[in-house]
Design an enzyme around this catalytic site. Structure first.
Site, PDB file in Angstrom:
ATOM      1  N   ASN A 138       8.827   5.874  36.779  1.00  0.00           N
ATOM      2  CA  ASN A 138       7.621   6.455  37.364  1.00  0.00           C
ATOM      3  C   ASN A 138       7.598   6.219  38.873  1.00  0.00           C
ATOM      4  O   ASN A 138       8.032   5.175  39.378  1.00  0.00           O
ATOM      5  CB  ASN A 138       6.351   5.933  36.693  1.00  0.00           C
ATOM      6  CG  ASN A 138       6.217   4.420  36.709  1.00  0.00           C
ATOM      7  OD1 ASN A 138       7.199   3.695  36.681  1.00  0.00           O
ATOM      8  ND2 ASN A 138       4.988   3.943  36.745  1.00  0.00           N
ATOM      9  N   ILE A 139       7.119   7.226  39.588  1.00  0.00           N
ATOM     10  CA  ILE A 139       7.036   7.174  41.051  1.00  0.00           C
ATOM     11  C   ILE A 139       5.617   7.567  41.441  1.00  0.00           C
ATOM     12  O   ILE A 139       5.181   8.695  41.159  1.00  0.00           O
ATOM     13  CB  ILE A 139       8.059   8.128  41.698  1.00  0.00           C
ATOM     14  CG1 ILE A 139       9.483   7.727  41.293  1.00  0.00           C
ATOM     15  CG2 ILE A 139       7.908   8.119  43.222  1.00  0.00           C
ATOM     16  CD1 ILE A 139      10.573   8.644  41.832  1.00  0.00           C
ATOM     17  N   GLU A 140       4.897   6.615  42.046  1.00  0.00           N
ATOM     18  CA  GLU A 140       3.491   6.868  42.380  1.00  0.00           C
ATOM     19  C   GLU A 140       3.334   7.307  43.827  1.00  0.00           C
ATOM     20  O   GLU A 140       4.222   7.107  44.658  1.00  0.00           O
ATOM     21  CB  GLU A 140       2.676   5.602  42.094  1.00  0.00           C
ATOM     22  CG  GLU A 140       2.765   5.226  40.615  1.00  0.00           C
ATOM     23  CD  GLU A 140       1.914   4.039  40.214  1.00  0.00           C
ATOM     24  OE1 GLU A 140       1.421   3.306  41.092  1.00  0.00           O
ATOM     25  OE2 GLU A 140       1.747   3.857  38.988  1.00  0.00           O
ATOM     26  N   CYS A 167       5.597  10.681  36.176  1.00  0.00           N
ATOM     27  CA  CYS A 167       5.921   9.756  35.091  1.00  0.00           C
ATOM     28  C   CYS A 167       7.441   9.623  34.917  1.00  0.00           C
ATOM     29  O   CYS A 167       8.209  10.514  35.307  1.00  0.00           O
ATOM     30  CB  CYS A 167       5.350  10.260  33.778  1.00  0.00           C
ATOM     31  SG  CYS A 167       3.559  10.258  33.702  1.00  0.00           S
ATOM     32  N   GLU A 190       9.166   9.854  32.173  1.00  0.00           N
ATOM     33  CA  GLU A 190       9.732  10.860  31.262  1.00  0.00           C
ATOM     34  C   GLU A 190      10.073  12.145  32.018  1.00  0.00           C
ATOM     35  O   GLU A 190      11.140  12.730  31.840  1.00  0.00           O
ATOM     36  CB  GLU A 190       8.747  11.192  30.137  1.00  0.00           C
ATOM     37  CG  GLU A 190       8.396  10.029  29.234  1.00  0.00           C
ATOM     38  CD  GLU A 190       7.150   9.285  29.683  1.00  0.00           C
ATOM     39  OE1 GLU A 190       7.016   9.014  30.894  1.00  0.00           O
ATOM     40  OE2 GLU A 190       6.320   8.969  28.827  1.00  0.00           O
ATOM     41  N   CYS A 245       2.255  10.901  28.254  1.00  0.00           N
ATOM     42  CA  CYS A 245       1.007  11.597  28.596  1.00  0.00           C
ATOM     43  C   CYS A 245       1.130  13.088  28.254  1.00  0.00           C
ATOM     44  O   CYS A 245       2.217  13.593  27.956  1.00  0.00           O
ATOM     45  CB  CYS A 245       0.681  11.409  30.078  1.00  0.00           C
ATOM     46  SG  CYS A 245       1.658  12.454  31.174  1.00  0.00           S
ATOM     47  N   CYS A 253       3.682  15.205  30.349  1.00  0.00           N
ATOM     48  CA  CYS A 253       5.082  14.992  29.946  1.00  0.00           C
ATOM     49  C   CYS A 253       5.381  15.694  28.628  1.00  0.00           C
ATOM     50  O   CYS A 253       6.456  16.270  28.446  1.00  0.00           O
ATOM     51  CB  CYS A 253       5.382  13.499  29.830  1.00  0.00           C
ATOM     52  SG  CYS A 253       5.473  12.683  31.433  1.00  0.00           S
TER      53      CYS A 253
END
Ligand code: THU
Length: 136
Positions: A47-49, A58, A60, A91, A94
């Site tokens: 995941n990369i915010e 996310c 996935e 989620c 995804c």
């Protein structure tokens, strides 16, 4: 498709490795994923915010994008993992992308202790919207 212990362990290891690259400054919640192609190759994602929270990606979706950007088109299994008590579940966004680009994919939801729940995407995304199956 039967998921052997060997395959489970390989995917879990790849997801744990990918998770190490998680950029989760805001949530502090690291997630890793590993997607398997029909030919047996594994691609990882984390995941990369973003400071603009809604742009967060996310693990996935990043694993799926990683594989697609490397020319892959047919996927059989995706495993996702995080450091939580019960297996992490993808989620809605995804689920939609997996349904679009990997219809029929087996989703293995896990945690770091290797508790696992296995479901087909068709079960996870009931009554899906989508016409991409016809675009191949
Ligand atoms: N996240 C994932 O990467 N995968 C999931 O299945 C659920 C949530 C990420 C998004 C965000 O960076 C953090 O976990 C907290 O929601």
């Amino acid at each position: 498709m039967k998921i052997s212990k060997d395959l489970f362990d390989k995917l879990h290891f790849a997801a744990v490795k990918a998770r190490e690259n998680s950029q989760s400054y805001y949530s502090k919640f690291k997630v890793g994923a590993a997607i398997l192609t029909e030919a047996g190759k594994i691609y990882g994602g984390c995941n990369i915010e973003s400071s603009s929270f809604g742009l967060t990606m996310c693990a996935e979706r990043n694993a799926l994008s990683n594989a697609i950007c490397n020319g892959e088109r047919i996927f059989t299994v995706i495993l996702v993992t995080a450091d939580i008590d019960t297996p992490i579940s993808p989620c809605g966004a995804c689920r939609q992308l997996l349904y679009d680009y990997a219809p029929g994919i087996i989703v293995i939801m896990t945690n770091l202790k290797k508790d696992a729940i296995v479901e087909n995407i068709e079960i996870l995304l009931k009554y899906p919207f989508g016409f991409m199956k016809n675009l191949k």
